[in-house]
Design an enzyme around this catalytic site. Structure first.
Site, PDB file in Angstrom:
ATOM      1  N   CYS A 124       0.872  -1.176   0.000  1.00  0.00           N
ATOM      2  CA  CYS A 124       0.000   0.000   0.000  1.00  0.00           C
ATOM      3  C   CYS A 124       0.911   1.227   0.000  1.00  0.00           C
ATOM      4  CB  CYS A 124      -0.877  -0.002   1.249  1.00  0.00           C
ATOM      5  SG  CYS A 124      -2.205   1.215   1.188  1.00  0.00           S
ATOM      6  N   CYS A 126      -0.106   4.352   1.733  1.00  0.00           N
ATOM      7  CA  CYS A 126      -0.509   5.415   2.670  1.00  0.00           C
ATOM      8  C   CYS A 126       0.593   5.807   3.656  1.00  0.00           C
ATOM      9  CB  CYS A 126      -1.796   5.054   3.388  1.00  0.00           C
ATOM     10  SG  CYS A 126      -1.695   3.540   4.332  1.00  0.00           S
ATOM     11  N   CYS A 134      -3.656   6.092  -0.349  1.00  0.00           N
ATOM     12  CA  CYS A 134      -3.061   4.786  -0.632  1.00  0.00           C
ATOM     13  C   CYS A 134      -2.471   4.651  -2.032  1.00  0.00           C
ATOM     14  CB  CYS A 134      -4.088   3.699  -0.361  1.00  0.00           C
ATOM     15  SG  CYS A 134      -4.626   3.712   1.361  1.00  0.00           S
ATOM     16  N   LYS A 204     -12.102  -4.947   2.591  1.00  0.00           N
ATOM     17  CA  LYS A 204     -11.542  -4.022   3.582  1.00  0.00           C
ATOM     18  C   LYS A 204     -12.441  -2.795   3.647  1.00  0.00           C
ATOM     19  CE  LYS A 204      -7.517  -1.139   4.497  1.00  0.00           C
ATOM     20  NZ  LYS A 204      -6.112  -0.862   4.173  1.00  0.00           N
ATOM     21  N   ARG A 214      -3.216   4.462  12.325  1.00  0.00           N
ATOM     22  CA  ARG A 214      -2.755   5.617  11.549  1.00  0.00           C
ATOM     23  C   ARG A 214      -1.809   6.475  12.364  1.00  0.00           C
ATOM     24  NH1 ARG A 214      -8.381   6.612   8.178  1.00  0.00           N
ATOM     25  NH2 ARG A 214      -8.275   4.574   7.138  1.00  0.00           N
ATOM     26  N   ARG A 226     -10.771   7.740   3.078  1.00  0.00           N
ATOM     27  CA  ARG A 226     -10.510   6.632   2.153  1.00  0.00           C
ATOM     28  C   ARG A 226     -11.810   6.019   1.624  1.00  0.00           C
ATOM     29  NH1 ARG A 226      -5.350   6.849   3.844  1.00  0.00           N
ATOM     30  NH2 ARG A 226      -4.632   5.824   5.747  1.00  0.00           N
ATOM     31  N   GLU A 243     -16.431  -8.462  -4.013  1.00  0.00           N
ATOM     32  CA  GLU A 243     -15.019  -8.058  -3.902  1.00  0.00           C
ATOM     33  C   GLU A 243     -14.119  -9.295  -3.779  1.00  0.00           C
ATOM     34  OE1 GLU A 243     -13.319  -5.334  -4.014  1.00  0.00           O
ATOM     35  OE2 GLU A 243     -14.631  -3.628  -3.611  1.00  0.00           O
ATOM     36  N   LYS A 258     -11.384  -7.375   6.821  1.00  0.00           N
ATOM     37  CA  LYS A 258     -10.825  -6.411   7.755  1.00  0.00           C
ATOM     38  C   LYS A 258     -11.745  -5.226   7.905  1.00  0.00           C
ATOM     39  CE  LYS A 258      -7.086  -3.175   8.041  1.00  0.00           C
ATOM     40  NZ  LYS A 258      -6.197  -2.387   7.249  1.00  0.00           N
ATOM     41  N   SER A 285      -6.211  -2.340  14.847  1.00  0.00           N
ATOM     42  CA  SER A 285      -5.697  -1.496  15.926  1.00  0.00           C
ATOM     43  C   SER A 285      -6.776  -1.017  16.900  1.00  0.00           C
ATOM     44  CB  SER A 285      -4.948  -0.300  15.334  1.00  0.00           C
ATOM     45  OG  SER A 285      -5.795   0.452  14.487  1.00  0.00           O
TER      46      SER A 285
END
Ligand code: PBG
Length: 333
Positions: A124, A126, A134, A204, A214, A226, A243, A258, A285
């Site tokens: 990615c 980001c 991203c 995601k 982040r 995003r 997806e 995710k 996180s």
């Protein structure tokens, strides 16, 4: 058919002692199916605590090496690496450089781990772009800034080739760019890396649960969000299946959902629809920080909460779990 019930049936019969409970269990957490996320930066002797993620650190390469040997000795399945470059720019050049932080980290991890765990790279931009998005930005016809899907595809390929040259075992594209899995597969194959598997962040979501990450990866977008590339949490569950199907068609070897907890239904659906391809889930996180914060106040028992949470993720259908608790769990098992 007669319906057998109480008192013939007593569900408690199989719960009376722990040996019996273990005998009839079907959901297990084991270290070899856990992947530990790690944040790597330049410097020496740095173990910079991440305030919103107690017990997680930004690590310089020497400290990172120690972390890898610990992960090996605990029997973890793998580590997934996030690089924090010294210099960010508009396209995230550091991620496409053989001397960039992620390439260096992969070399160190491979050197230390000696094939005893999988070295996985998040794919990615980001963390590497100054704007925190991203991929590559462009102005659309109305003058609005947007993520340039197709230009980003080319750079994602450059990124995985750099990572593969550094020796990565598996790549995990997380940008939610249309076509990314197919491009990466062809890009890898074209350079002779046809045996490197792709674990795609297939479903995601644009989630508030990534907040602490982040801070950890210094990747908060400078403007906007995003939502034009990550999935809408309120989208139909069928969209997630679409997806995932697209990623499988494009060559994903492992699919990922995710975040994990708010999307257990999606994990379960994916398991029902796509049994036969390994399913990973990212215990992100925010899920970590919430438990840490409550545990610090003595409001909950962290160890039990973590076991219960990871069991739920596994019961929903994920056989692979990415979690910041990987080491703690391995130690307690
Ligand atoms: C993107 C990436 C993110 C996470 C993993 N890979 C952040 C994002 O999409 O904003 C989040 C992981 C977490 O919250 O633990 N490189």
């Amino acid at each position: 058919m007669t319906f057998v019930s109480f008192p013939t049936v007593r569900m408690r019969r199989l719960r009376f002692n722990s040996v019996l409970r273990k005998l009839v269990r079907e959901n297990f957490i084991s270290p070899e199916r856990l992947i530990l996320p790690l944040f790597v930066r330049s410097g020496k002797g740095i173990r910079q605590p991440i305030p919103s993620m107690p017990n997680q650190f930004q690590l310089s390469l020497d400290e990172f090496a120690k972390e890898i040997s610990e992960a090996v000795s605990l029997g973890l399945g793998g580590v997934i690496l996030f690089g924090i470059p010294d210099v960010k720019d508009a396209i995230g050049s550091d991620a496409m450089s053989d001397t960039g932080i992620i390439a260096q980290a992969i070399r160190v991890a491979k050197d230390v781990s000696q094939d005893k765990l999988l070295v996985i790279s998040d794919v990615c931009f980001c963390e590497y772009t100054e704007h925190g998005h991203c991929g590559v930005l462009r102005e659309d016809s109305s003058g609005k800034t947007e993520l340039d899907n197709d230009a980003t595809l080319e750079n994602l390929v450059r990124q995985v080739i750099v990572q593969s040259r550094a020796g990565v075992d598996m790549v995990a594209p997380s940008a939610m760019i249309d076509g990314m899995v197919g491009w990466i597969r062809r890009g890898l194959d074209g350079e002779g890396f046809e045996n490197i598997p792709i674990m795609s962040y297939s479903a995601k979501y644009a989630s508030a649960f990534y907040g602490p990450f982040r801070e950890a990866a210094e990747s908060t977008p400078k403007s906007g969000d995003r939502r034009s590339y990550q999935m809408d949490p309120a989208a139909s569950a069928a969209q997630a299946l679409r997806e995932i199907q697209l990623d499988i068609n494009e060559g994903a070897d492992i699919i990922m959902i995710k975040p994990a907890l708010a999307y257990l239904d999606i994990i379960k659906l994916a398991k029902e629809h796509f049994d036969g391809i390994p399913i990973a889930a990212y215990n992100v996180s925010g899920e970590y920080s919430m438990v840490k914060a409550a545990a610090e106040r003595g409001w909950i028992d962290e160890k039990l909460i973590v076991q219960e949470t990871l069991t739920a993720i596994s019961r929903a259908g994920a056989s692979i779990i990415l979690t910041y608790w990987a080491k703690d769990i391995a130690r307690s098992l």
